[in-house]
Design a protein around this motif. Structure first.
Motif, short mmCIF file in Angstrom:
data_model
loop_
_atom_site.label_atom_id
_atom_site.label_comp_id
_atom_site.label_asym_id
_atom_site.label_seq_id
_atom_site.Cartn_x
_atom_site.Cartn_y
_atom_site.Cartn_z
N LEU A 1 -30.14 63.08 -25.89
CA LEU A 1 -31.34 62.67 -25.16
C LEU A 1 -32.39 63.78 -25.19
N LEU A 2 -31.94 65.02 -25.13
CA LEU A 2 -32.87 66.14 -25.16
C LEU A 2 -33.63 66.15 -26.49
N ARG A 3 -32.92 65.84 -27.55
CA ARG A 3 -33.57 65.82 -28.86
C ARG A 3 -34.70 64.80 -28.90
N VAL A 4 -34.39 63.59 -28.48
CA VAL A 4 -35.42 62.55 -28.57
C VAL A 4 -36.52 62.78 -27.54
N ALA A 5 -36.15 63.28 -26.37
CA ALA A 5 -37.16 63.50 -25.32
C ALA A 5 -38.14 64.60 -25.73
N ARG A 6 -37.63 65.66 -26.33
CA ARG A 6 -38.54 66.75 -26.72
C ARG A 6 -39.49 66.30 -27.82
N THR A 7 -38.98 65.43 -28.70
CA THR A 7 -39.84 64.91 -29.76
C THR A 7 -40.92 64.00 -29.17
N THR A 8 -40.53 63.26 -28.16
CA THR A 8 -41.40 62.19 -27.66
C THR A 8 -42.35 62.66 -26.56
N TRP A 9 -41.81 63.43 -25.59
CA TRP A 9 -42.62 63.87 -24.46
C TRP A 9 -42.46 65.37 -24.23
N PRO A 10 -43.13 66.18 -25.03
CA PRO A 10 -42.96 67.64 -24.86
C PRO A 10 -43.26 68.06 -23.41
N HIS A 11 -42.42 68.93 -22.87
CA HIS A 11 -42.58 69.34 -21.47
C HIS A 11 -41.84 70.66 -21.30
N PRO A 12 -42.40 71.58 -20.50
CA PRO A 12 -41.74 72.89 -20.33
C PRO A 12 -40.31 72.78 -19.78
N ALA A 13 -40.04 71.79 -18.96
CA ALA A 13 -38.68 71.66 -18.41
C ALA A 13 -37.69 71.35 -19.52
N ALA B 1 -41.04 64.34 -17.69
CA ALA B 1 -41.90 64.56 -18.84
C ALA B 1 -42.68 63.30 -19.20
N ALA B 2 -42.08 62.15 -18.96
CA ALA B 2 -42.74 60.88 -19.25
C ALA B 2 -43.63 60.43 -18.08
N GLY B 3 -43.76 61.29 -17.09
CA GLY B 3 -44.64 60.98 -15.97
C GLY B 3 -43.98 60.22 -14.85
N GLY B 4 -42.66 60.17 -14.84
CA GLY B 4 -41.96 59.39 -13.83
C GLY B 4 -41.69 60.16 -12.55
N THR B 5 -41.39 59.41 -11.50
CA THR B 5 -41.04 59.99 -10.21
C THR B 5 -39.52 60.12 -10.11
N PRO B 6 -39.03 60.90 -9.15
CA PRO B 6 -37.58 60.96 -8.94
C PRO B 6 -36.97 59.58 -8.69
N ARG B 7 -37.67 58.74 -7.98
CA ARG B 7 -37.17 57.38 -7.72
C ARG B 7 -37.02 56.62 -9.03
N GLN B 8 -37.96 56.81 -9.93
CA GLN B 8 -37.88 56.12 -11.22
C GLN B 8 -36.77 56.71 -12.09
N MET C 1 -43.65 49.20 -13.88
CA MET C 1 -43.22 50.50 -14.42
C MET C 1 -44.01 50.82 -15.68
N ASP C 2 -44.30 52.11 -15.87
CA ASP C 2 -45.07 52.51 -17.04
C ASP C 2 -44.28 52.30 -18.32
N THR C 3 -45.02 52.06 -19.38
CA THR C 3 -44.38 51.85 -20.69
C THR C 3 -43.57 53.06 -21.11
N ARG C 4 -44.07 54.26 -20.77
CA ARG C 4 -43.32 55.45 -21.16
C ARG C 4 -41.91 55.44 -20.55
N LEU C 5 -41.84 54.97 -19.31
CA LEU C 5 -40.53 54.93 -18.66
C LEU C 5 -39.68 53.77 -19.17
N LEU C 6 -40.35 52.69 -19.56
CA LEU C 6 -39.60 51.60 -20.19
C LEU C 6 -38.96 52.08 -21.48
N LEU C 7 -39.69 52.91 -22.22
CA LEU C 7 -39.13 53.46 -23.46
C LEU C 7 -37.89 54.31 -23.16
N LEU C 8 -37.96 55.05 -22.06
CA LEU C 8 -36.83 55.92 -21.71
C LEU C 8 -35.62 55.10 -21.25
#
Lengths: 261, 234, 269
Positions: free
Chosen positions: C124-136, C181-188, C1-8
């Motif tokens: 979670l939205l707060r930290v996610a927007r700071t960490t992985w900006p994404h239009p969603a 936003a962190a590049g993960g798949t639905p499965r992840q 698993m990618d580090t970005r997803l491990l962080l999440l």
């Protein structure tokens, strides 16, 4: 419509209630099919089992249509036993209620008999301003009997938005027997009220939760040791959900209303 | 809370202004809640205030604040910390940030939001992401060696308050020793000795807070570092 | 698993999770979870019910977040979600986020659990927007006023209580979008949701009951295959939000409501 092959039923019964120009509700369709008979009596339509079951392999359906401003109450004559048989049995209820219409569906409990493999599917489509009273009671097996596999799911949309999607799944005793699901309860039930004037704050009691939904409805969820205690708790919850002991006016009218044929 | 209208210390505040966020931390029983109540009483007529508490919040605590006429209920928010008071103010400040922002949104504009930590040990401090300034509250009954032991609360807080000085004689704590030891580890950062029993207004601490608001008007005008990620920003 | 997803997935993610017990605190108060065995049963049941539902919703959200980068894709591929939803909010991505959020509401009858889900979603939205900006994530934030800022819309909106959409988006919706936003798949996304549905509760039990953390870790390891199975099942659900799992846990619902009324609460939920 009835097809009985290899001891399996495939049947589809239907009831339609419409409001006539005098403002009275008329049952414009009352269709029994195979083991699923519908009869009009005492201000309600009664589901009457013309055969034991459903048995594994049976596929039964009931369509309920309540037109704008019409009122329909549905009851059952007796407890339903879901029985083992050849594969999964299924009971599908589809209900549509028009604007200002009211459906009150409160049959007797379903008993998930040992060895059964049953799936109950309920899909309710409410128009804006429609009201609903919907009761589901499930008994986990006959006396001292471990229930078979039983899944019941109810999906309710109101004015196109999902209001409630709720499934009770009895397949793994290790899961449903846990405190997170049913614990040691032998009976579980829900009563869903949709309308205005319902309680806005949750209420709890022993084995009872009265939970206002995100939309204009309240789900009363109860568990108990037997069916009588379950019914008492649901009644208690219904009182709590309808402040000052009053049903919302739409529901009250519906209780008094008598369908005319 | 009408004070803010006739005494607005930030006349040129841009629309994104926010209140000064003041943390009050310290060990269990040192008088954090009493100090919070005292500050509110002293400052509520001149500042628009709100409080976030992190203590185990029972009806009793709420009654304490109510009885002391501190603030109206809608200006007090309780945050639960899942048995980890230090986590909620330092490692994962999400719930506290959320509470602070909700209060600010509800009562905008606020001048001061006090975040009172749950009682913890000497190592607990507030994250700079949560508060602009922090007060660490000790009491003399913990013994006069506590300042010497140090710890981030004692050494790095913006103000160290040594409370319950009225008990010093009784328990044989030497206030002079405490002052000297605190000074040794804190350098220029101030230390105040209080007895909230004798001075329920906590006059000196309130004056320190006024000074912070006067001398550091900027931080509470600037958007908070996390504001860009705040959910209420379009 | 990618580090970005491990962080999440990491429990040290500063998104407020440490203050939620997933029902363990009220269960412990009620004497229903007392030791390692009862905790293991509780976690297994939680995973099969709330865990499955959360994972499926997170997977759906992740899938939608990926596709909503391109509105044309939304209209062509997922606009159908709205046909059954009366066109609420229009046919743009933001309207569909509201529909997905309403799907969480519909599966969460307990008001206490809805509040907890929205609180965790906001954090979670707060930290996610700071960490992985994404239009969603921006779309979710744009339509997320707080609890007290009641959304006033048409007549239908007024029928609904303050909880609907007000108070921030639901946690599984944000989790799925954050995973995208962190590049993960639905499965992840489903895996992180299913994993979180048991680890948060397990950690709360360690703190509340003083259980041996090594023994609890072992119990989680025993559950690992089940977590993966739930995630796989959740991610394999068809792309029809209405049909996603809705397995209820009446015990958890009741415990969540009882918790709000208890005198001493150490956890938010």
């Amino acid at each position: 419509m009835t097809a009985k092959t290899a001891a399996r039923y495939r049947a589809r019964a239907a009831v339609t209630a419409e409001r006539d120009r005098h403002g009275r509700t008329r049952l414009t369709r009352l269709r029994s099919d195979g083991p699923l008979a519908v009869r009009e009596a005492e201000g309600a339509v009664y589901l009457v089992g013309a055969a034991a079951g459903p048995l594994g392999g049976d596929d039964l359906g009931l369509d309920l249509e309540v037109g704008p401003g019409a009122r329909l109450a549905v009851r059952s004559a007796a407890t339903t036993l879901t029985l083992p048989g050849d594969g999964e049995s299924r009971f599908t209820v589809r209900a549509r209620v028009g604007a200002g219409g009211h459906l009150d569906f409160a049959p007797e409990p379903v008993v998930a008999v040992a060895g059964c493999h049953h799936r109950a599917v309920t899909e309710i489509t409410l128009a804006e301003g429609a009201t609903l009273r919907w009761r589901d009671e499930l008994i986990l097996g006959r006396y001292r009997e471990r229930p078979g596999r039983h899944t019941s799911r109810i999906d309710v949309t109101l004015a196109g938005l999902p209001l409630l999607r709720h499934e009770l799944r009895l397949d793994d005793p290790g899961v449903y027997g846990g405190v997170a699901v049913l614990g040691t309860a032998r009976a579980a039930g829900t009563l869903l009220l949709v309308g205005t004037g319902l309680v806005g704050e949750p209420v709890t009691g022993e084995g009872l939760a009265v939970m206002p939904l995100a939309g204009p409805g309240v789900l009363i969820s109860a568990t108990a040791g037997d069916s009588a205690a379950l019914r008492r708790r649901l009644c208690q919850g219904e009182s709590a959900a309808t402040p000052a002991g009053d049903l919302p006016s739409a529901l009250q009218d519906a209780r008094a209303a008598t369908p005319h044929h | 809370m009408g004070g803010m209208h006739d005494h607005d210390p930030h006349p040129a505040a841009p629309p994104v202004s926010r209140a000064l966020r003041l943390g009050i931390g310290g060990p269990v029983g040192s008088g954090k809640t009493a100090l919070t109540a005292a500050l509110c009483r002293s400052l509520r007529d001149e500042l628009a205030l709100a409080v976030v508490t992190n203590d185990i919040y029972t009806t009793e605590d709420a009654d304490f604040l109510r009885r002391n006429g501190v603030l109206s209920d809608d200006r007090i928010t309780a945050v639960r910390t899942g048995c980890c008071p230090h986590t909620a103010i330092r490692d994962d400040i999400a719930a506290n940030l959320d509470a602070v922002e909700s209060l600010e949104e509800l009562h905008r504009p606020l001048d001061l939001v006090i975040v009172e930590s749950g009682g913890d040990n000497l190592t607990a401090t507030f994250s700079r992401g949560l508060v602009d300034r922090q007060i660490f509250v000790l009491d003399v009954s913990g013994g006069d060696k506590v300042p010497r032991k140090g710890g981030p609360g004692v050494t790095a807080s913006d103000l160290l308050v040594v409370n319950k000085t009225d008990l010093a004689e009784l328990i044989g704590a030497d206030l002079a020793v405490m002052a000297r030891d605190a000074g040794a580890v804190r350098g220029e950062r101030p230390v105040l000795f209080t007895s909230l029993r004798e001075d329920p207004a906590a006059a000196a601490v309130a004056e320190w807070v006024r000074g912070v608001l006067r001398e550091h008007p900027h931080p509470h005008h600037a958007p908070h570092p996390h504001a860009a990620a705040s959910v209420n920003e379009p | 698993m990618d580090t970005r997803l491990l962080l999440l997935a990491d429990s040290r993610l500063p998104a407020g999770g440490h203050a939620h017990s997933g029902g363990v605190e009220p269960a412990a108060t009620a004497g229903a979870v007392t030791d390692l065995a009862s905790l293991s049963d509780f976690l297994a049941a939680r995973l099969s019910t709330a865990g499955l539902v959360t994972a499926a919703l997170a997977a759906a959200s992740c899938s939608f977040a990926h596709s909503s980068r391109d509105h044309a894709v939304v209209r062509a591929g997922l606009g159908g979600q709205l046909h059954d939803h009366g066109g609420e909010g229009g046919r743009d991505g933001e309207g569909l986020w509201r529909v997905l959020d309403a799907e969480v509401d519909a599966r969460t009858p307990s008001p206490a659990q809805r509040t907890a889900s929205r609180a965790q979603g906001r954090a979670l939205l707060r930290v996610a927007r700071t960490t992985w900006p994404h239009p969603a994530l921006d779309a979710l934030a744009a339509h997320s006023p707080r609890d007290h800022a009641v959304v006033r819309g048409g007549p239908r909106e007024q029928l609904h209580d303050h909880g609907r959409w007000g108070g921030g988006p639901h946690h599984p919706v944000v989790l799925g979008a954050a995973a995208a936003a962190a590049g993960g798949t639905p499965r992840q996304a489903a895996a992180i949701a299913a994993y979180g549905s048991v680890t948060g509760a397990a950690s709360a039990a360690v703190r509340l009951l003083g259980l041996d953390p090594l023994a609890v870790q072992q119990a989680l390891a025993v559950l690992a295959d089940d977590v993966d199975a739930v995630a796989a099942r959740a991610a394999a659900e068809p792309d029809d939000w209405a049909a996603l799992p809705a397995v209820s846990a009446p015990g958890l619902d009741l415990l969540a409501e009882l918790h709000l009324r208890s005198e001493v609460r150490l956890f938010e939920s």
